[in-house]
Scaffold this active site. Structure first.
Site, PDB file in Angstrom:
ATOM      1  N   LYS A 186       0.844  -1.206   0.000  1.00 36.96           N
ATOM      2  CA  LYS A 186       0.000   0.000   0.000  1.00 36.96           C
ATOM      3  C   LYS A 186       0.876   1.252   0.000  1.00 36.96           C
ATOM      4  CE  LYS A 186      -3.762  -2.506   2.099  1.00 36.96           C
ATOM      5  NZ  LYS A 186      -4.380  -3.042   3.311  1.00 36.96           N
ATOM      6  N   GLN A 231      -4.447  -1.910   9.591  1.00 38.24           N
ATOM      7  CA  GLN A 231      -4.352  -3.226   8.948  1.00 38.24           C
ATOM      8  C   GLN A 231      -4.985  -4.308   9.831  1.00 38.24           C
ATOM      9  OE1 GLN A 231      -3.141  -3.770   5.757  1.00 38.24           O
ATOM     10  NE2 GLN A 231      -3.957  -5.821   6.066  1.00 38.24           N
ATOM     11  N   ASP A 236     -11.212   2.750   4.245  1.00 34.37           N
ATOM     12  CA  ASP A 236     -11.540   1.325   4.124  1.00 34.37           C
ATOM     13  C   ASP A 236     -13.057   1.106   4.097  1.00 34.37           C
ATOM     14  OD1 ASP A 236      -9.478  -0.476   3.788  1.00 34.37           O
ATOM     15  OD2 ASP A 236      -8.983  -0.599   5.924  1.00 34.37           O
TER      16      ASP A 236
END
Ligand code: NDP
Length: 298
Positions: free
Chosen positions: A53, A97, A120
């Site tokens: 990422k 994460q 997200d």
């Protein structure tokens, strides 16, 4: 006719190259999208995801910060960091994460993220917005990537029966929510099946579009697929392969070799949905920057 293979790598590359252009236009207005990635602990797979990422941000000219917290970080440590990132004007998107270590309450962490920075789309506010068809929040990266794969491949879900296998909050449920929206590129009739579903193959065989997100290697076999179906494989599974240098290989939730001859379109693992997830994360980060700076979203 053999199935057309949907090339996720190529479509993701097209998405990111358009974003790089948007990022360079933002720079002319002295703006730079910024993404903070938080990793708690040292899970090797999570480290790989986080590094990918960050590297993708660098390629696109997106500012990124990697925050590494130790395996034994407390909830207070994590919440303090989220608080700091929520207030940081350089940071437009925050991603923690998954999965965090067991002492961390993931739901509470997600709830602490400013919804405007929740790239997200795990925050309840953004999930709710998606469900009621609002576009001023975010869409979760993996299902959003699946919608983009279909759109770019000329597959219109309107009026089709889409069967989603799996009902997780990250993939299955938002996949259903995006497919049933009353808007261009959606308008599907959706069935969601899961581990408690009776006669699962009977239902998957009805899918004009079949989306597998289960986490079980090669679970979907040819007898579970309708002739001519569009088959999208979200699964990423490691299976032992002692003859390979790494000792494992990656495979999806679909038994590709036997399903491909029956399908009209199909994705591969790797190289299908995976690259799209990161591309859509980048799109969300750019969107977050624009929204926070009151720039019109096209
Ligand atoms: P989860 O484990 O959270 O959910 C799996 C879902 O599959 C659950 O709803 C479960 O049902 C269902 N399921 C499990 N076994 C069966 C079965 N035998 N029959 C029917 N349904 C079953 O997984 P995720 O949704 O997070 O991920 C799914 C897959 O997608 C994984 O391989 C993951 O690695 C991959 N993934 C890939 C991404 C990408 O970027 N390509 C991103 C995210 C995930 P129940 O709810 O009843 O338990």
């Amino acid at each position: 006719m053999p199935a057309t293979i949907i090339d996720g790598k190529a479509i993701a590359a097209a998405v990111t190259s358009a974003l790089a252009e948007e990022v360079s236009q933002l720079k002319q207005q002295n703006l730079q999208p910024g993404l903070a990635v938080v990793l708690i602990g040292s899970d090797p797979a999570s480290q790989v995801y986080v590094n990918t990422k960050v590297k993708t941000c660098e390629k696109l000219g997106i500012y990124s910060e990697k925050h590494l917290l130790p395996e034994d970080a407390s909830m207070n440590d994590v919440l303090a960091l989220i608080d700091q990132l929520n207030c940081d004007p350089k940071i437009h998107g925050i991603l923690v994460q998954s999965p965090p270590p067991p002492q961390i309450d993931e739901e509470a962490v997600v709830a602490a993220i400013d919804p405007a920075k929740d790239v997200d789309c795990f925050h309840a506010e953004n999930v709710g917005k998606m469900l009621i068809g609002k576009t001023d929040g975010f869409f979760p990266c993996t299902p959003y990537g699946v919608m983009e794969l279909m759109a770019q491949s000329g597959i219109d879900p309107a009026g089709k029966h889409a069967v989603v296998v799996g009902r997780s909050n990250i993939v299955g449920k938002p996949m259903m929510a995006l497919l049933i929206q009353k808007c261009k590129g959606a308008n599907a009739t959706v069935t969601v099946v899961h581990s408690r579903t009776k006669n699962l193959p009977e239902l998957t065989r009805q899918g004009d579009i079949l989306i597998a997100a289960i986490g079980k290697p090669e679970f979907v076999t040819a007898d579970m697929v309708k002739d001519g179906a569009v088959v999208i494989d979200v699964g990423i599974n490691r299976v032992e392969a002692p003859d390979t240098p790494k000792g494992y290989r990656l495979c999806g939730d679909v038994k590709f070799d036997e399903v491909a001859p029956k399908a009209s379109f199909i994705t591969k693992v790797p190289g299908g949905v995976g690259p799209m997830t990161i591309a859509m994360l980048m799109r969300n980060a750019v969107k977050a920057c624009k929204m926070q700076n009151h720039i019109e979203i096209r």
